[in-house]
Design a protein around this motif. Structure first.
Motif, PDB file in Angstrom:
ATOM      1  N   GLU A  41       6.941  -9.503  -1.066  1.00  0.00           N
ATOM      2  CA  GLU A  41       5.639  -8.732   0.059  1.00  0.00           C
ATOM      3  C   GLU A  41       5.216  -7.816  -1.014  1.00  0.00           C
ATOM      4  O   GLU A  41       5.738  -7.127  -1.792  1.00  0.00           O
ATOM      5  CB  GLU A  41       6.438  -7.973   1.163  1.00  0.00           C
ATOM      6  CG  GLU A  41       5.153  -7.645   1.921  1.00  0.00           C
ATOM      7  CD  GLU A  41       5.749  -7.152   3.388  1.00  0.00           C
ATOM      8  OE1 GLU A  41       4.972  -6.702   4.109  1.00  0.00           O
ATOM      9  OE2 GLU A  41       6.825  -7.421   3.567  1.00  0.00           O
ATOM     10  N   VAL A  42       3.616  -8.116  -0.819  1.00  0.00           N
ATOM     11  CA  VAL A  42       2.728  -7.066  -1.800  1.00  0.00           C
ATOM     12  C   VAL A  42       2.274  -6.124  -0.940  1.00  0.00           C
ATOM     13  O   VAL A  42       1.501  -6.411   0.168  1.00  0.00           O
ATOM     14  CB  VAL A  42       1.759  -7.801  -2.298  1.00  0.00           C
ATOM     15  CG1 VAL A  42       0.606  -7.039  -3.203  1.00  0.00           C
ATOM     16  CG2 VAL A  42       2.282  -9.064  -3.391  1.00  0.00           C
ATOM     17  N   PHE A  43       2.403  -4.819  -1.221  1.00  0.00           N
ATOM     18  CA  PHE A  43       1.931  -3.628  -0.408  1.00  0.00           C
ATOM     19  C   PHE A  43       0.519  -3.177  -0.877  1.00  0.00           C
ATOM     20  O   PHE A  43       0.474  -2.851  -2.080  1.00  0.00           O
ATOM     21  CB  PHE A  43       2.724  -2.588  -0.344  1.00  0.00           C
ATOM     22  CG  PHE A  43       4.074  -3.002   0.611  1.00  0.00           C
ATOM     23  CD1 PHE A  43       4.154  -2.646   1.845  1.00  0.00           C
ATOM     24  CD2 PHE A  43       5.258  -3.775  -0.093  1.00  0.00           C
ATOM     25  CE1 PHE A  43       5.275  -2.971   2.602  1.00  0.00           C
ATOM     26  CE2 PHE A  43       6.291  -3.847   0.649  1.00  0.00           C
ATOM     27  CZ  PHE A  43       6.404  -3.556   2.198  1.00  0.00           C
ATOM     28  N   GLU A  44      -0.595  -3.652  -0.270  1.00  0.00           N
ATOM     29  CA  GLU A  44      -1.853  -3.292  -0.861  1.00  0.00           C
ATOM     30  C   GLU A  44      -2.253  -1.581  -0.843  1.00  0.00           C
ATOM     31  O   GLU A  44      -3.251  -1.416  -1.631  1.00  0.00           O
ATOM     32  CB  GLU A  44      -2.770  -4.256  -0.090  1.00  0.00           C
ATOM     33  CG  GLU A  44      -2.576  -5.519  -0.346  1.00  0.00           C
ATOM     34  CD  GLU A  44      -3.482  -6.483   0.297  1.00  0.00           C
ATOM     35  OE1 GLU A  44      -4.653  -5.715   1.145  1.00  0.00           O
ATOM     36  OE2 GLU A  44      -3.581  -7.776   0.291  1.00  0.00           O
ATOM     37  N   SER A  45      -1.861  -1.043   0.054  1.00  0.00           N
ATOM     38  CA  SER A  45      -2.154   0.348   0.289  1.00  0.00           C
ATOM     39  C   SER A  45      -1.057   1.453  -0.022  1.00  0.00           C
ATOM     40  O   SER A  45      -0.747   2.315   0.899  1.00  0.00           O
ATOM     41  CB  SER A  45      -2.694   0.394   1.459  1.00  0.00           C
ATOM     42  OG  SER A  45      -3.999  -0.319   1.698  1.00  0.00           O
ATOM     43  N   CYS A  46      -0.468   1.294  -1.330  1.00  0.00           N
ATOM     44  CA  CYS A  46       0.768   2.099  -1.492  1.00  0.00           C
ATOM     45  C   CYS A  46       0.185   3.141  -2.320  1.00  0.00           C
ATOM     46  O   CYS A  46      -0.648   2.992  -3.585  1.00  0.00           O
ATOM     47  CB  CYS A  46       1.725   1.395  -2.328  1.00  0.00           C
ATOM     48  SG  CYS A  46       3.128   2.579  -2.882  1.00  0.00           S
ATOM     49  N   PHE A  47       0.602   4.542  -2.058  1.00  0.00           N
ATOM     50  CA  PHE A  47       0.002   5.826  -2.748  1.00  0.00           C
ATOM     51  C   PHE A  47       1.080   6.588  -3.164  1.00  0.00           C
ATOM     52  O   PHE A  47       2.061   6.616  -2.286  1.00  0.00           O
ATOM     53  CB  PHE A  47      -1.133   6.297  -2.028  1.00  0.00           C
ATOM     54  CG  PHE A  47      -2.261   5.885  -1.673  1.00  0.00           C
ATOM     55  CD1 PHE A  47      -3.287   6.016  -2.738  1.00  0.00           C
ATOM     56  CD2 PHE A  47      -2.768   4.723  -0.800  1.00  0.00           C
ATOM     57  CE1 PHE A  47      -4.577   5.354  -2.537  1.00  0.00           C
ATOM     58  CE2 PHE A  47      -3.888   4.010  -0.726  1.00  0.00           C
ATOM     59  CZ  PHE A  47      -4.877   4.302  -1.494  1.00  0.00           C
ATOM     60  N   SER A  48       1.021   6.767  -4.477  1.00  0.00           N
ATOM     61  CA  SER A  48       2.166   7.708  -4.783  1.00  0.00           C
ATOM     62  C   SER A  48       2.024   9.158  -4.163  1.00  0.00           C
ATOM     63  O   SER A  48       0.764   9.527  -3.964  1.00  0.00           O
ATOM     64  CB  SER A  48       2.313   7.978  -6.459  1.00  0.00           C
ATOM     65  OG  SER A  48       1.009   8.321  -6.926  1.00  0.00           O
ATOM     66  N   CYS A  49       2.924  10.011  -4.106  1.00  0.00           N
ATOM     67  CA  CYS A  49       2.743  11.281  -3.254  1.00  0.00           C
ATOM     68  C   CYS A  49       2.226  12.340  -4.344  1.00  0.00           C
ATOM     69  O   CYS A  49       2.105  13.404  -3.697  1.00  0.00           O
ATOM     70  CB  CYS A  49       4.051  11.706  -2.979  1.00  0.00           C
ATOM     71  SG  CYS A  49       4.964  10.522  -1.652  1.00  0.00           S
ATOM     72  N   ILE A  50       2.186  12.226  -5.619  1.00  0.00           N
ATOM     73  CA  ILE A  50       1.798  13.146  -6.446  1.00  0.00           C
ATOM     74  C   ILE A  50       1.164  12.475  -7.809  1.00  0.00           C
ATOM     75  O   ILE A  50       1.392  11.376  -8.088  1.00  0.00           O
ATOM     76  CB  ILE A  50       2.749  14.089  -7.008  1.00  0.00           C
ATOM     77  CG1 ILE A  50       2.130  15.311  -7.469  1.00  0.00           C
ATOM     78  CG2 ILE A  50       3.976  13.714  -7.578  1.00  0.00           C
ATOM     79  CD1 ILE A  50       2.954  16.648  -7.548  1.00  0.00           C
ATOM     80  N   ASN A  51       0.742  12.788  -8.761  1.00  0.00           N
ATOM     81  CA  ASN A  51      -0.093  12.325  -9.844  1.00  0.00           C
ATOM     82  C   ASN A  51       0.866  12.343 -11.181  1.00  0.00           C
ATOM     83  O   ASN A  51       0.371  12.301 -12.425  1.00  0.00           O
ATOM     84  CB  ASN A  51      -1.493  12.399 -10.332  1.00  0.00           C
ATOM     85  CG  ASN A  51      -1.710  13.920 -10.569  1.00  0.00           C
ATOM     86  OD1 ASN A  51      -0.995  14.833 -10.252  1.00  0.00           O
ATOM     87  ND2 ASN A  51      -2.810  14.488 -10.838  1.00  0.00           N
ATOM     88  N   THR A  52       1.937  13.088 -11.206  1.00  0.00           N
ATOM     89  CA  THR A  52       2.869  13.322 -12.322  1.00  0.00           C
ATOM     90  C   THR A  52       4.230  12.875 -12.059  1.00  0.00           C
ATOM     91  O   THR A  52       4.751  12.710 -11.206  1.00  0.00           O
ATOM     92  CB  THR A  52       3.184  14.910 -12.901  1.00  0.00           C
ATOM     93  OG1 THR A  52       3.339  15.632 -11.756  1.00  0.00           O
ATOM     94  CG2 THR A  52       1.529  15.115 -13.239  1.00  0.00           C
TER      95      THR A  52
END
Length: 327
Positions: A41-52
């Protein structure tokens, strides 16, 4: 695929942009990742919780937001208080049933290694050599010194491969797959897509001839941000690259190398007869800006380029594409 899953392989590709993964963009850089996506399965709207990296990997392994596990900074900026909070946070290897064997392949160490039965730092696999001892000293330097020293060493010695090259990470991962008993949890962290990008001479197939619709020279960017500490760092990181397109190409070469390494890991799972009973999760701790929003080859800011990341899961019950927001 067997409906019973005994093992889990979690792969984090540092700084992997979602638009470089073919399952999302149709690009041809990642055939092995795309093959896994076709089975899962490909999750199209996954966002990391922070950028480091430090706080993001802590979140990935603990399931807690940075404000809950306490790590908000990365690297040398992590405070003693943050380390204290992190050391008290249980990670996935500690939460799994006791019968699970657990191993981590990563360079982060510190609190990240707690709970693993085995934790292999690829930089330390040959620690008895003079080169490895020197590398250990360099890695403890602040960034403004570390990168120029690394580049100078590689230029003088002709060394091209980083101690954290995907070749090394994949081999250590394959070693663990061969040695571990079912059931197991295995975490592998790839760094080739992270600055400093790999040397031009290491471009894997299908990258050297790619064309890029980006303008500008490295020197032009350096002059543009001359008042910023990042200007000197960019000069040190650019190595033999003279144009923006050169650096973007080096980034893509890193992505390609990681994909080949993941392909080697998949081959190992199949050769050991455990591919069907192993769940595979592929994601990134954050993305990477390749000049967008005035961010040059790093992951500052909460822009999509920095926090919109791939998430692919191959396991029973996971198939198709998911458009809803996930983290």
């Amino acid at each position: 695929m067997s409906m019973r899953i005994n093992n889990v392989v979690l792969i984090v590709v540092d700084a992997l942009r979602i638009d470089r993964v073919g399952a999302y963009s149709g690009d041809t850089l990642t055939p092995h990742i795309d093959a896994i996506a076709n089975e899962g399965e490909v999750f199209e709207s996954c966002f990391s919780c922070i950028n480091t990296t430090d706080p993001s990997v802590t979140t990935i392994l603990s399931g807690k937001y940075p404000t809950r596990h306490g790590v908000l900074n990365h690297g040398e900026k992590v405070t003693k208080e943050e380390k204290h909070f992190a050391s008290g946070t249980k990670s996935l290897p500690q939460l799994l049933p006791a019968e699970y064997s657990t191993a981590g392949i990563d360079t982060l160490e510190r609190w990240h290694e707690q709970g693993f039965d085995e934790y292999v730092n690829p930089r330390r696999t040959q620690q008895n050599t003079t080169t490895s001892r020197l590398q250990s000293v360099v890695n403890r330097m602040p960034n403004f010194l570390k990168y120029p020293v690394q580049n100078t060493y590689r230029r003088i010695t002709g060394t091209k491969k980083s101690p954290t090259s995907s070749d090394v990470v994949s081999q250590e991962t394959i070693n663990q797959i061969s040695d571990m008993n079912d059931p197991f949890f295995l975490f592998s962290h790839y760094w080739d897509a992270h600055i400093p990008y790999i040397p031009m001479e290491e471009h894997p197939d299908k990258v050297a001839n790619r064309s890029y619709d980006v303008d500008g020279s490295v020197q032009g960017i350096v002059e543009q941000i001359s008042e910023s500490p990042w200007a000197r760092r960019l000069q040190n990181l650019s190595g033999d690259a003279t144009s923006v397109a050169d650096i973007v190409q080096k980034y893509d070469a890193g992505v390609r190398k990681v994909d080949r390494g993941i392909g080697d890991v998949v081959d190992s799972l199949k050769k050991n007869g455990i591919y069907d009973e192993t769940a595979i999760i592929i994601t990134a701790d954050h993305g990477e800006s390749l000049t967008e929003h005035g961010v040059y080859f790093d992951h500052h800011g909460l822009y999509d380029q920095s926090v919109h990341v791939p998430l692919i899961i191959k396991a029973p019950g996971f198939d198709g594409r998911e458009k809803e927001f996930v983290q």
